[in-house]
Design a protein around this motif. Sequence first.
Motif, PDB file in Angstrom:
ATOM      1  N   THR A  68     -47.088  -0.924  15.298  1.00 24.82           N
ATOM      2  CA  THR A  68     -46.209   0.194  14.933  1.00 24.82           C
ATOM      3  C   THR A  68     -44.786  -0.149  15.381  1.00 24.82           C
ATOM      4  OG1 THR A  68     -48.069   1.667  15.371  1.00 24.82           O
ATOM      5  CG2 THR A  68     -45.932   2.700  15.054  1.00 24.82           C
ATOM      6  N   GLY A  69     -44.692  -0.724  16.579  1.00 23.27           N
ATOM      7  CA  GLY A  69     -43.391  -1.142  17.086  1.00 23.27           C
ATOM      8  C   GLY A  69     -43.558  -2.224  18.118  1.00 23.27           C
ATOM      9  N   THR A  70     -42.461  -2.855  18.479  1.00 24.67           N
ATOM     10  CA  THR A  70     -42.526  -3.955  19.440  1.00 24.67           C
ATOM     11  C   THR A  70     -41.207  -4.083  20.196  1.00 24.67           C
ATOM     12  OG1 THR A  70     -42.858  -6.340  19.673  1.00 24.67           O
ATOM     13  CG2 THR A  70     -41.871  -5.610  17.606  1.00 24.67           C
ATOM     14  N   ARG A  71     -41.295  -4.633  21.400  1.00 25.70           N
ATOM     15  CA  ARG A  71     -40.079  -4.880  22.193  1.00 25.70           C
ATOM     16  C   ARG A  71     -39.182  -5.869  21.450  1.00 25.70           C
ATOM     17  NH1 ARG A  71     -36.687  -2.748  26.006  1.00 25.70           N
ATOM     18  NH2 ARG A  71     -36.102  -4.212  27.643  1.00 25.70           N
ATOM     19  N   TYR A  72     -39.815  -6.788  20.709  1.00 29.98           N
ATOM     20  CA  TYR A  72     -39.145  -7.733  19.828  1.00 29.98           C
ATOM     21  C   TYR A  72     -38.345  -8.793  20.572  1.00 29.98           C
ATOM     22  CZ  TYR A  72     -36.982  -9.586  15.599  1.00 29.98           C
ATOM     23  OH  TYR A  72     -36.579 -10.395  14.584  1.00 29.98           O
ATOM     24  N   VAL A  73     -37.310  -8.403  21.271  1.00 31.73           N
ATOM     25  CA  VAL A  73     -36.522  -9.408  21.991  1.00 31.73           C
ATOM     26  C   VAL A  73     -36.848  -9.291  23.475  1.00 31.73           C
ATOM     27  CG1 VAL A  73     -34.263 -10.436  22.240  1.00 31.73           C
ATOM     28  CG2 VAL A  73     -34.691  -8.874  20.346  1.00 31.73           C
ATOM     29  N   ILE A  74     -37.488 -10.346  24.018  1.00 33.30           N
ATOM     30  CA  ILE A  74     -37.919 -10.311  25.416  1.00 33.30           C
ATOM     31  C   ILE A  74     -37.210 -11.437  26.163  1.00 33.30           C
ATOM     32  CG2 ILE A  74     -39.919 -10.483  26.964  1.00 33.30           C
ATOM     33  CD1 ILE A  74     -41.650  -9.530  24.566  1.00 33.30           C
ATOM     34  N   GLY A  75     -36.755 -11.138  27.381  1.00 30.18           N
ATOM     35  CA  GLY A  75     -36.024 -12.127  28.174  1.00 30.18           C
ATOM     36  C   GLY A  75     -34.548 -11.766  28.210  1.00 30.18           C
ATOM     37  N   ALA A  76     -33.963 -11.899  29.414  1.00 26.73           N
ATOM     38  CA  ALA A  76     -32.606 -11.405  29.634  1.00 26.73           C
ATOM     39  C   ALA A  76     -31.586 -12.044  28.680  1.00 26.73           C
ATOM     40  CB  ALA A  76     -32.201 -11.638  31.085  1.00 26.73           C
ATOM     41  N   LYS A  77     -31.604 -13.381  28.582  1.00 25.48           N
ATOM     42  CA  LYS A  77     -30.617 -14.079  27.760  1.00 25.48           C
ATOM     43  C   LYS A  77     -30.722 -13.680  26.297  1.00 25.48           C
ATOM     44  CE  LYS A  77     -29.823 -18.486  29.972  1.00 25.48           C
ATOM     45  NZ  LYS A  77     -30.512 -19.763  30.052  1.00 25.48           N
ATOM     46  N   GLU A  78     -31.967 -13.691  25.807  1.00 21.41           N
ATOM     47  CA  GLU A  78     -32.192 -13.372  24.397  1.00 21.41           C
ATOM     48  C   GLU A  78     -31.739 -11.951  24.088  1.00 21.41           C
ATOM     49  OE1 GLU A  78     -34.270 -14.782  26.421  1.00 21.41           O
ATOM     50  OE2 GLU A  78     -34.812 -16.697  25.512  1.00 21.41           O
ATOM     51  N   ARG A  79     -32.015 -11.050  25.024  1.00 24.94           N
ATOM     52  CA  ARG A  79     -31.638  -9.655  24.769  1.00 24.94           C
ATOM     53  C   ARG A  79     -30.120  -9.510  24.667  1.00 24.94           C
ATOM     54  NH1 ARG A  79     -35.016  -5.678  24.418  1.00 24.94           N
ATOM     55  NH2 ARG A  79     -33.493  -4.121  25.055  1.00 24.94           N
ATOM     56  N   VAL A  80     -29.420 -10.122  25.578  1.00 23.33           N
ATOM     57  CA  VAL A  80     -27.960 -10.008  25.559  1.00 23.33           C
ATOM     58  C   VAL A  80     -27.415 -10.614  24.261  1.00 23.33           C
ATOM     59  CG1 VAL A  80     -25.822 -10.765  26.670  1.00 23.33           C
ATOM     60  CG2 VAL A  80     -27.740  -9.945  28.071  1.00 23.33           C
ATOM     61  N   LYS A  81     -27.979 -11.760  23.881  1.00 19.83           N
ATOM     62  CA  LYS A  81     -27.537 -12.433  22.660  1.00 19.83           C
ATOM     63  C   LYS A  81     -27.738 -11.549  21.417  1.00 19.83           C
ATOM     64  CE  LYS A  81     -28.694 -16.478  20.235  1.00 19.83           C
ATOM     65  NZ  LYS A  81     -29.802 -17.408  20.078  1.00 19.83           N
ATOM     66  N   SER A  82     -28.816 -10.754  21.434  1.00 25.66           N
ATOM     67  CA  SER A  82     -29.120  -9.903  20.274  1.00 25.66           C
ATOM     68  C   SER A  82     -28.463  -8.534  20.346  1.00 25.66           C
ATOM     69  CB  SER A  82     -30.631  -9.728  20.137  1.00 25.66           C
ATOM     70  OG  SER A  82     -31.247 -10.984  19.972  1.00 25.66           O
ATOM     71  N   GLY A  83     -27.648  -8.318  21.374  1.00 23.70           N
ATOM     72  CA  GLY A  83     -26.929  -7.045  21.442  1.00 23.70           C
ATOM     73  C   GLY A  83     -27.652  -5.950  22.213  1.00 23.70           C
ATOM     74  N   TYR A  84     -28.673  -6.338  23.007  1.00 25.41           N
ATOM     75  CA  TYR A  84     -29.394  -5.341  23.809  1.00 25.41           C
ATOM     76  C   TYR A  84     -29.191  -5.619  25.289  1.00 25.41           C
ATOM     77  CZ  TYR A  84     -31.823  -4.972  19.352  1.00 25.41           C
ATOM     78  OH  TYR A  84     -32.102  -4.837  18.033  1.00 25.41           O
ATOM     79  N   ARG A  85     -29.304  -4.579  26.097  1.00 24.86           N
ATOM     80  CA  ARG A  85     -29.224  -4.794  27.538  1.00 24.86           C
ATOM     81  C   ARG A  85     -30.547  -5.367  28.049  1.00 24.86           C
ATOM     82  NH1 ARG A  85     -27.610   0.330  30.567  1.00 24.86           N
ATOM     83  NH2 ARG A  85     -28.614   1.422  28.863  1.00 24.86           N
ATOM     84  N   PRO A  86     -30.482  -6.280  29.029  1.00 23.26           N
ATOM     85  CA  PRO A  86     -31.717  -6.868  29.548  1.00 23.26           C
ATOM     86  C   PRO A  86     -32.506  -5.875  30.381  1.00 23.26           C
ATOM     87  CG  PRO A  86     -29.817  -7.733  30.732  1.00 23.26           C
ATOM     88  CD  PRO A  86     -29.278  -6.856  29.638  1.00 23.26           C
ATOM     89  N   GLY A  87     -33.803  -6.028  30.357  1.00 20.24           N
ATOM     90  CA  GLY A  87     -34.683  -5.167  31.139  1.00 20.24           C
ATOM     91  C   GLY A  87     -36.116  -5.550  30.853  1.00 20.24           C
ATOM     92  N   PRO A  88     -37.022  -5.182  31.743  1.00 17.95           N
ATOM     93  CA  PRO A  88     -38.419  -5.605  31.609  1.00 17.95           C
ATOM     94  C   PRO A  88     -39.238  -4.698  30.689  1.00 17.95           C
ATOM     95  CG  PRO A  88     -38.163  -4.265  33.569  1.00 17.95           C
ATOM     96  CD  PRO A  88     -36.795  -4.361  32.945  1.00 17.95           C
ATOM     97  N   ILE A  89     -40.428  -5.185  30.329  1.00 14.75           N
ATOM     98  CA  ILE A  89     -41.490  -4.303  29.856  1.00 14.75           C
ATOM     99  C   ILE A  89     -42.330  -4.004  31.085  1.00 14.75           C
ATOM    100  CG2 ILE A  89     -43.502  -4.059  28.358  1.00 14.75           C
ATOM    101  CD1 ILE A  89     -42.436  -6.397  26.691  1.00 14.75           C
TER     102      ILE A  89
END
Lengths: 298, 284
Positions: free
Chosen positions: B166-187
């Motif tokens: 139905t949904g997913t975190r999609y971008v996991i990992g601090a560097k990848e998240r920042v690169k994709s425009g999201y703030r880093p944080g855990p699941i």
Amino acid sequence: MPAENKVAKLSDITKIIKDGDRVAVGGSWLGSHPMAIIREIIRSKIKNLTAITVVGSIDIDMLIGAGCLSRLMFSFVSMEAFGLAPNFRRAIEKEGLPYDEITGLAVIIGLEAGGRNIPFLPYRGPFGSDLIKYRPEFYKNIKCPFTGEDLIAAAAIVPDVAIIHATRADHAGNAQIEGTSGTDIEMMRAAKKRIVSVEEIVTDEEIRKHPEKTKIPKFQVDMVIEAPLGAHPCSCAPDYVFDPWHIMKYMQAATSPETFRQYLDEYVMKPEFEYLEAIGGMRQAAILRRLAREVKFL
Amino acid sequence: MTQYAKDYSVGELMCVTLAKEIEDGDVVVLGSFTPLAYASYILAKITHAPNITLLAYASVDTRPFQLSFTRAEAAATRGAALMWTMLEDLNSVHLKGRGDVEAISSIQADQYGNINLSVIGEYDTPKLRGPGGAGAPEVIKMHRKMIGYFPSHTTRTFVPKVDVITGTRYVIGAKERVKSGYRPGPIRYITNLAVISKEEKDRPFKIDSLHPGVSVEQVVENTGFELEVPKDIPQTEKPTAEQVRLLREEVDPYGTIAFDFKSGKERLEYLNEILQKELESIGY
């Protein structure tokens, strides 16, 4: 020129809602669904509707159980703490009701696109969700024309009719919502025709005392219906809470098509004022209003 | 010295653990009415995180309120600093990337950070039609942290691969998240047995802590996917006596937190008890 007057009787909804229409249903979770209009749709035996909801509950479940829908677009249908929605589950699991399950933001942004009269709006959508694969008519992977970034296009949603429940309105249709507006405003902006039921119809002087509370302008309203306690058994915040006693009865009744038919006969297939008596009348209304008033902050 | 509670329920432990995920200043979205999560946020607000912004129903920056079964929406509305539509919420919080926590639950969750609130079985011929994800499929990606709570940690819930994403975190990992425009944080998932989390795409979920009395084996056996098991796993910090007092006397005197842990007939009877207390509270 005589003053605009869009006030109508509940039974007049058949002038606007026709068999086969795509109907956006306002309200969210167990709050502010236009239940008096929902019951009237069932009474009037309007059929083959496509209901559109963001976070639906008993409104959608009741329409399904009464056989009014031939398709459903939703992001969420649940009776929340009371459990999964019984008629919704049965219709999909056993009877193959066709549906479009769309993520919540895509429905809201799709309605916004509809209201802006454009075919889609881009956003950083639900990448990786299977729903994108299953319903490509609502989602497209696109690239930003400026930066090349991957984005999702959410298709515009333009309902034939929007139905919502608001706190009060004047005769021309300027409507105030004091509680949870959900996606009501976006639905009213996107739809071709719109009906608002209200707790109370007031004078236009009364509306003008608090213009900041007016959320829907009259030109986005085609019909106004006075329906006190018109969201019952849902809430109309902050005036009354949802009716957990009635919803428990509903959940019990909805366990089988036969008992649900009895529920409809007992509560829905009679004039709306008799419904209000059947659910406990003034005493029950007083309890639900009192609960909504007596909240405690920490 | 911290005085820990001698007697607490697993619901109270989960609630306090979830409250610790809230940092002062966070923007916290309440979503559907789920007593355990609501109680956590309110507890955080009246203890260590007074400056969080709570968004509940249409309200923005609502005051912390006492929970009951029927009155959360009325209280949130009466305590609001501002009333927004869902679209205004989305524009300002979700799409803008300003949301910190909006705890979710799910019928299934898997090792990749996927959730399933859609169906069990085949999508077109489901064994069980779930409620759908509402905003969850999107917010778990957009918000800083993806926090889930699961009152029943079993291999039915934690599966190798969900039936439907139905949904997913999609971008996991601090560097990848920042690169994709999201703030880093855990699941991070808080369950009735443990706390598990995933911070890197190519590493499995790791056991962060075990609830008192729970063994590593119990958690591994009840999880349908591989877990990283560190050598020394701390015990989940118990609720303090004060936290339990606040929950029972101030935040949740009607006992709505326990609701998520009951099923079937027992659940209905418990609800009737709560409603009876609510009626008494208004003089009926």
